[in-house]
Design a protein around this motif. Structure first.
Motif, PDB file in Angstrom:
ATOM      1  N   GLY A 363      27.006   9.423  -5.913  1.00  0.00           N
ATOM      2  CA  GLY A 363      25.576   9.027  -5.817  1.00  0.00           C
ATOM      3  C   GLY A 363      25.302   9.112  -4.696  1.00  0.00           C
ATOM      4  N   TRP A 364      25.955   9.021  -3.491  1.00  0.00           N
ATOM      5  CA  TRP A 364      25.633   8.703  -1.936  1.00  0.00           C
ATOM      6  C   TRP A 364      25.074  10.475  -1.757  1.00  0.00           C
ATOM      7  N   ARG A 365      26.166  11.486  -2.073  1.00  0.00           N
ATOM      8  CA  ARG A 365      25.722  12.681  -1.809  1.00  0.00           C
ATOM      9  C   ARG A 365      24.516  13.210  -2.538  1.00  0.00           C
ATOM     10  N   ASP A 369      20.177  13.085   1.439  1.00  0.00           N
ATOM     11  CA  ASP A 369      19.102  13.863   2.128  1.00  0.00           C
ATOM     12  C   ASP A 369      17.766  13.189   2.104  1.00  0.00           C
ATOM     13  N   GLU A 370      17.588  12.674   0.802  1.00  0.00           N
ATOM     14  CA  GLU A 370      16.077  11.861   0.768  1.00  0.00           C
ATOM     15  C   GLU A 370      16.011  10.701   1.645  1.00  0.00           C
ATOM     16  N   ILE A 371      17.177  10.023   1.799  1.00  0.00           N
ATOM     17  CA  ILE A 371      17.246   8.671   2.383  1.00  0.00           C
ATOM     18  C   ILE A 371      17.009   9.148   3.970  1.00  0.00           C
ATOM     19  N   VAL A 372      17.540  10.059   4.591  1.00  0.00           N
ATOM     20  CA  VAL A 372      17.523  10.465   5.861  1.00  0.00           C
ATOM     21  C   VAL A 372      16.145  11.196   6.324  1.00  0.00           C
ATOM     22  N   GLU A 373      15.623  11.561   5.000  1.00  0.00           N
ATOM     23  CA  GLU A 373      14.097  12.204   5.393  1.00  0.00           C
ATOM     24  C   GLU A 373      13.258  10.933   5.423  1.00  0.00           C
ATOM     25  N   PHE A 374      13.383  10.161   4.650  1.00  0.00           N
ATOM     26  CA  PHE A 374      12.629   9.037   4.710  1.00  0.00           C
ATOM     27  C   PHE A 374      12.741   8.189   5.992  1.00  0.00           C
TER      28      PHE A 374
END
Length: 717
Positions: A363-365, A369-374
């Motif tokens: 789930g983390w993988r 990317d979306e969390i870091v982009e946010f």
């Protein structure tokens, strides 16, 4: 082989014979759900009379769309099947009715057919009624076991494991009660979403929209009139309260229950039986209401417990995400977002963070990317917001320093606006390029303004005067900068509702000329009060200039050379014959005005200039106000502070007695000499530089007095 239930062994033969006949029906799961839904209304029968008793089937699941396979792929698959004879043989041995069954095949069937019945019943006693209800839908054999009358004790034991759950009401059997408690979909629209609104008195669940559309209001006359008069106003029919808005509930009734009660009542022949029926129903209603209250209390507690559990799961998930972010260097940014106002915590409210699901490595993988982009976008926004905050603080400091300096400056010539200072390259560099950790306060900008403002004015003023001359040259092609001082040079503003009339240099302090608040100075920032000065909203007024020419000629002055100062000295008295009103009315009398109000009056009215004899003039002047109440109508020519006409002399005595001889200042000639020590406030428009007044001839002649206008200028009559 383990001992089996005799009832199951007897049914085995019948079940195996019917499998072939029902194979096509089992393949279509949607048709099975539809058939079960048709039997939902038969739940109030005994268990053994119908195997489907007491069951409410959940909303049907959507069919998955399968992609069409091309002929080539069919050929390749066919060839592969030939090559792998082992898998082909295994597929052929699979019964047709189980081809589309998901999960491990046959486990529940083995449980129902091979495990001893007493073991099955012992297992079922550890489940909740909701689990039993869903388990009964998984297999025909399990359904036969759980929906039989002999299994009532299992349901009761399972129900008693729940804390604080009210006992089963007499009008519901165990599966029906479990269905009401644990099936969370709307019983009207069958929507698959969770519906936590339980209408306990109606024995059903309904979402707000369905409830308001289906059930009549308890005050509906049609619903009330359909009930027998004998129990219409008694507490016989059940009533439910539905939350319509956040501050309003609506009480509704149930037509189906009302019609059933009506049929029962009318089936009774004697009055005694009907009265007994009413008393019985009223007692049942009180019991149902009390039971509904207890059920609602249990239901709310269960929802709160579930909410607490989900909240703990979400909290653990967020902490797990923060730990993963710490490993890649983004936790600090997430904590900065969370440390802000709770209503602006976009990290905790993010759809990938605010989930009631445990975080796994997979789930983390998938969300990394979306969390870091946010977080990257939020960081950019935060840096921009922090920069804008610092810029705003610097703009506020320079605004205070500039206002203090301008309040003590001579405004008889054009003076830059605050926006002109902001866009100046010197101060623009100070505001933008100075490191953010340096504190640029008001004192700092005050010193910088004293240092650079004279040079800025010398650079700014010629260009703006030329811009104003070009506006005037559209009507007077031969006009020059010297013509700006003439009394016939009048401008109008198109940005004002009343089209303010302006003379030079009033337009340089007029708010409409400084409303071009350029948002490009800094993202998200505007010039709060004043933008750079612009002449786009003003134009030369030919009509007002013609009126000024007429007034000047009436004062025996040359319009080509007369300035505003000359007209202030002449101070002509004018009467508007059009505005004359019956003097006996409250606001009646003849209307008079002084310069420059003649320029601001209605263009279609008739004015009379200086055509009054001495005695009449004395009467008119006696009605003229002796002062103006405006606190900022006059500026001191020495300190340039604003004062009212009443306070200017006191100001001279207190502040400038060393340079102004105020001996016998009451004398008109001496006071006229003070004209060089003050000037009209250029921030005011022409309409604000005087007041018109009315003269009523029926009033007795007041004692002659010297007015303020007489003291300020020589009399021309």
């Amino acid at each position: 082989m383990a001992r089996r239930s005799l009832r199951i062994q007897e049914k085995k033969g019948v079940s195996s014979e019917s499998q072939t006949q029902d194979a096509g029906v089992i393949q279509d799961s949607d048709s099975i759900v539809d058939r079960k839904r048709a039997r939902e209304d038969e739940e109030d029968q005994e268990y053994d009379e119908d195997p489907d008793d007491g069951e409410e089937v959940a909303p049907k699941r959507k069919k998955k769309k399968t992609k069409k396979v091309s002929s080539k792929s069919d050929v390749s698959l066919h060839s592969q099947d030939k090559q792998s004879s082992g898998s082909s043989t295994k597929r052929q041995r699979m019964p047709e009715q189980f081809r589309k069954v998901r999960g491990r095949l046959g486990l529940l069937e083995k449980l129902a057919k091979e495990v001893p019945l007493d073991v099955i019943l012992e297992i079922f006693c550890y489940l909740e009624p909701g689990d039993l209800l869903r388990l009964a839908r998984t297999s025909k054999d399990l359904r036969d076991i759980l929906m039989s009358k002999s299994s009532e004790s299992i349901w009761r034991i399972a129900r008693e494991t729940l804390n604080d759950l009210p006992p089963r009401p007499d009008d519901l059997n165990e599966p029906q009660y479990a269905h009401l408690l644990f099936e969370p979909y709307c019983h009207i629209c069958r929507h698959s979403g969770r519906c936590e609104t339980v209408l306990w008195n109606f024995r059903m669940r309904a979402c707000k929209k369905c409830a308001l559309d289906t059930f009549p209001s308890s005050w509906d006359q049609q619903y009330i009139n359909a009930q027998p008069f004998a129990y219409r106003d008694t507490d016989v029919l059940p009533i439910e309260s539905i939350k319509r808005t956040s501050h309003r509930n609506q009480r509704v009734g149930n037509r189906e229950i009302a019609n059933r009660y009506k049929a029962e009542y009318e089936a009774l022949s004697t009055e005694e039986d009907r009265n007994a029926w009413i008393d019985r129903k009223r007692k049942e209603r009180r019991v149902i209401n009390e039971h509904a209250r207890l059920c609602e209390q249990w239901h709310r507690a269960r929802l709160n417990d579930r909410a607490d559990v989900l909240s703990d799961v979400r909290r653990e998930r967020k902490e797990a995400i923060l730990n993963r972010l710490e490993e890649i260097g983004w936790r600090d940014e997430a904590e900065k977002i969370m440390s802000g106002p709770s209503y602006y915590d976009t990290f905790s409210d993010h759809k990938l963070v605010k989930q009631s699901k445990k975080l796994t490595e997979h789930g983390w993988r998938s969300i990394k990317d979306e969390i870091v982009e946010f977080l990257s976008d939020r960081k950019a926004d935060r840096v921009t917001a922090e920069r804008n905050r610092i810029l705003s603080a610097r703009l506020a400091s320079i605004q205070k320093a500039f206002s203090n300096i301008r309040s003590e400056s001579d405004l008889r010539e054009p003076f830059p606006s605050l926006g002109d200072i902001f866009v100046n390259k010197i101060f623009d560099a100070l505001i933008r390029d100075t490191p953010q950790n340096e504190d640029l306060n008001e004192d700092f900008f005050h010193l910088k303004l004293l240092e650079h403002l004279p040079g800025i004015i010398d650079e700014w003023r010629p260009g703006k005067i030329q811009e104003l001359v070009e506006v005037m040259q559209r009507s007077r092609p031969t006009a020059t900068a010297n013509d700006l001082y003439l009394a016939t040079t009048i401008f109008e503003c198109t940005g004002c509702y009343q089209r303010s009339l302006l003379r030079y240099p009033q337009m340089f302090y007029h708010g409409c000329c400084m409303e071009n608040r350029n948002p490009g100075f800094a993202p998200g920032l505007y010039f709060w009060h004043e933008g750079p000065w612009s002449s786009t909203r003003i134009f030369f007024s030919d009509a007002r200039s013609e009126i000024a020419k007429t007034v000047i000629e009436a004062c025996s002055l040359n319009p080509a050379t007369a300035t505003f100062e000359d007209m202030y000295d002449a101070n002509p008295l004018a009467e508007c014959q059009t505005c004359a009103v019956d003097p006996q009315s409250w606001e009646g009398g003849r209307l008079f005005m002084r310069w420059p109000l003649q320029l601001t009056h209605n263009l279609n009215h008739t004015l009379t200039m200086n055509r009054f004899d001495e005695q009449e003039t004395r009467k008119i002047v006696a009605c003229e106000p002796s002062y103006r109440s405006d606190a900022d109508s006059i500026c001191c020519a020495h300190c340039h502070k604003t004062h009212s006409t009443m306070a200017i002399v006191t100001h001279f005595k207190d502040q400038h007695s060393d340079v102004i001889n105020l001996t016998d200042y009451e004398d008109s000639l001496k006071f006229r000499a003070l004209r060089q020590h003050w000037y009209w406030n250029p921030r005011l428009s022409l309409r604000q530089l005087g007041d018109s007044f009315r003269f009523k001839e029926i009033f007795p002649l007041p004692t002659p007095s010297v007015t303020f206008n007489d003291l300020l200028s020589s009399s021309s009559h």
